[in-house]
Design a protein around this motif. Structure first.
Motif, PDB file in Angstrom:
ATOM      1  N   THR A 214       0.837  -1.191   0.000  1.00  0.00           N
ATOM      2  CA  THR A 214       0.000   0.000   0.000  1.00  0.00           C
ATOM      3  C   THR A 214       0.875   1.246   0.000  1.00  0.00           C
ATOM      4  O   THR A 214       1.604   1.480   0.980  1.00  0.00           O
ATOM      5  CB  THR A 214      -0.907   0.019   1.255  1.00  0.00           C
TER       6      THR A 214
ATOM      7  N   LEU B 266       1.960   4.883   0.755  1.00  0.00           N
ATOM      8  CA  LEU B 266       1.595   5.741   1.882  1.00  0.00           C
ATOM      9  C   LEU B 266       1.969   7.189   1.602  1.00  0.00           C
ATOM     10  O   LEU B 266       2.872   7.466   0.812  1.00  0.00           O
ATOM     11  CB  LEU B 266       2.304   5.272   3.158  1.00  0.00           C
TER      12      LEU B 266
ATOM     13  N   HIS C 219       2.762   8.779   7.081  1.00  0.00           N
ATOM     14  CA  HIS C 219       1.602   7.977   7.471  1.00  0.00           C
ATOM     15  C   HIS C 219       2.014   6.516   7.658  1.00  0.00           C
ATOM     16  O   HIS C 219       2.972   6.045   7.041  1.00  0.00           O
ATOM     17  CB  HIS C 219       0.511   8.075   6.418  1.00  0.00           C
TER      18      HIS C 219
ATOM     19  N   ILE D 146      -0.663   3.587   9.311  1.00  0.00           N
ATOM     20  CA  ILE D 146      -1.872   2.778   9.133  1.00  0.00           C
ATOM     21  C   ILE D 146      -3.023   3.461   9.860  1.00  0.00           C
ATOM     22  O   ILE D 146      -2.821   4.136  10.867  1.00  0.00           O
ATOM     23  CB  ILE D 146      -1.666   1.330   9.646  1.00  0.00           C
ATOM     24  N   LYS D 147      -4.225   3.278   9.322  1.00  0.00           N
ATOM     25  CA  LYS D 147      -5.445   3.809   9.936  1.00  0.00           C
ATOM     26  C   LYS D 147      -6.383   2.649  10.226  1.00  0.00           C
ATOM     27  O   LYS D 147      -6.370   1.632   9.522  1.00  0.00           O
ATOM     28  CB  LYS D 147      -6.142   4.791   8.988  1.00  0.00           C
TER      29      LYS D 147
ATOM     30  N   THR E  50      -9.293   2.437   9.493  1.00  0.00           N
ATOM     31  CA  THR E  50     -10.218   2.283   8.362  1.00  0.00           C
ATOM     32  C   THR E  50      -9.557   1.614   7.158  1.00  0.00           C
ATOM     33  O   THR E  50     -10.233   1.343   6.167  1.00  0.00           O
ATOM     34  CB  THR E  50     -10.771   3.661   7.937  1.00  0.00           C
ATOM     35  N   ASP E  51      -8.252   1.329   7.219  1.00  0.00           N
ATOM     36  CA  ASP E  51      -7.557   0.674   6.109  1.00  0.00           C
ATOM     37  C   ASP E  51      -7.979  -0.788   5.988  1.00  0.00           C
ATOM     38  O   ASP E  51      -8.227  -1.463   6.997  1.00  0.00           O
ATOM     39  CB  ASP E  51      -6.038   0.737   6.302  1.00  0.00           C
ATOM     40  N   ASP E  52      -8.021  -1.288   4.755  1.00  0.00           N
ATOM     41  CA  ASP E  52      -8.399  -2.689   4.498  1.00  0.00           C
ATOM     42  C   ASP E  52      -7.461  -3.677   5.187  1.00  0.00           C
ATOM     43  O   ASP E  52      -7.860  -4.788   5.508  1.00  0.00           O
ATOM     44  CB  ASP E  52      -8.412  -2.981   3.000  1.00  0.00           C
ATOM     45  N   THR E  53      -6.207  -3.295   5.385  1.00  0.00           N
ATOM     46  CA  THR E  53      -5.225  -4.201   5.981  1.00  0.00           C
ATOM     47  C   THR E  53      -5.059  -3.987   7.481  1.00  0.00           C
ATOM     48  O   THR E  53      -4.113  -4.496   8.068  1.00  0.00           O
ATOM     49  CB  THR E  53      -3.864  -4.064   5.269  1.00  0.00           C
TER      50      THR E  53
ATOM     51  N   ASN F 108       2.100  -5.555   9.465  1.00  0.00           N
ATOM     52  CA  ASN F 108       2.062  -4.371   8.621  1.00  0.00           C
ATOM     53  C   ASN F 108       3.382  -3.658   8.824  1.00  0.00           C
ATOM     54  O   ASN F 108       3.619  -3.070   9.878  1.00  0.00           O
ATOM     55  CB  ASN F 108       0.887  -3.456   8.998  1.00  0.00           C
TER      56      ASN F 108
ATOM     57  N   ARG G  44       3.389   0.508   2.809  1.00  0.00           N
ATOM     58  CA  ARG G  44       3.160  -0.448   3.897  1.00  0.00           C
ATOM     59  C   ARG G  44       3.086  -1.835   3.269  1.00  0.00           C
ATOM     60  O   ARG G  44       2.362  -2.051   2.299  1.00  0.00           O
ATOM     61  CB  ARG G  44       1.866  -0.122   4.643  1.00  0.00           C
TER      62      ARG G  44
ATOM     63  N   THR H  90       1.953  -5.518   3.886  1.00  0.00           N
ATOM     64  CA  THR H  90       1.098  -6.340   4.736  1.00  0.00           C
ATOM     65  C   THR H  90       1.375  -7.805   4.417  1.00  0.00           C
ATOM     66  O   THR H  90       1.261  -8.224   3.263  1.00  0.00           O
ATOM     67  CB  THR H  90      -0.384  -6.011   4.518  1.00  0.00           C
TER      68      THR H  90
END
Length: 145
Positions: free
Chosen positions: A8, A10, A22, A24-25, A27-30, A59, A96, A98
């Motif tokens: 991903t 970033l 950034h 990870i949030k 709301t992230d898919d991972t 991650n 990122r 994963t």
């Protein structure tokens, strides 16, 4: 690409008084939950691995330096069984990585100064849920730096 592995891109926000990187949030898919976050350093040309987590999803982000990651899939029923995936993460390739549980991981510091990764793991560290192998146990050519 190895089945289940996600890269991903970033955001980096460059500011005069200091940049924002950034990670990870929720709301992230991972984002699979939060167990712990830790940092690991990889010295130049040093190789850490092979390690396979049986429960932990990782991650990984490299905000400082450069680290080459190599993933090997030996999962019996995986469509990518027997394949390798390699990627170098750095501030210039800021992404990122994963990695789901069940895959072998090794990594090598490729930056000549400090090489730092952050693992945002979905479970707490538990030494009983991982396996390790010697580098020679999985045939991979580390000489192509």
């Amino acid at each position: 690409m190895i089945n289940g592995v996600v890269v991903t891109p970033l955001k980096q926000i460059f500011l005069d008084k200091g940049s924002v990187f950034h990670g990870i949030k929720s709301t992230d898919d991972t984002f699979y939950g939060f167990g712990e976050a830790y940092f690991s350093q990889a010295n130049y040309l040093s190789i850490k691995g092979w390690k396979k987590h049986t429960k932990m999803n990782m991650n990984l982000v490299v905000p400082i330096g450069a680290i080459k990651f190599v993933i090997f899939d030996d999962r019996e029923f995986s469509p990518t069984n027997g394949l390798f995936f390699e990627i170098e993460l750095s501030d210039k390739n800021y992404c990122r990585l994963t990695i789901p549980a069940g895959l072998w991981l090794a990594f090598q510091g490729t930056g000549k100064d400090i090489n730092l990764l952050m693992n945002f793991a979905d479970i707490l560290h538990d030494p009983s849920e991982s396996q390790v192998k010697e580098l020679a146990d999985i045939s991979y050519d580390w000489s192509n730096i």
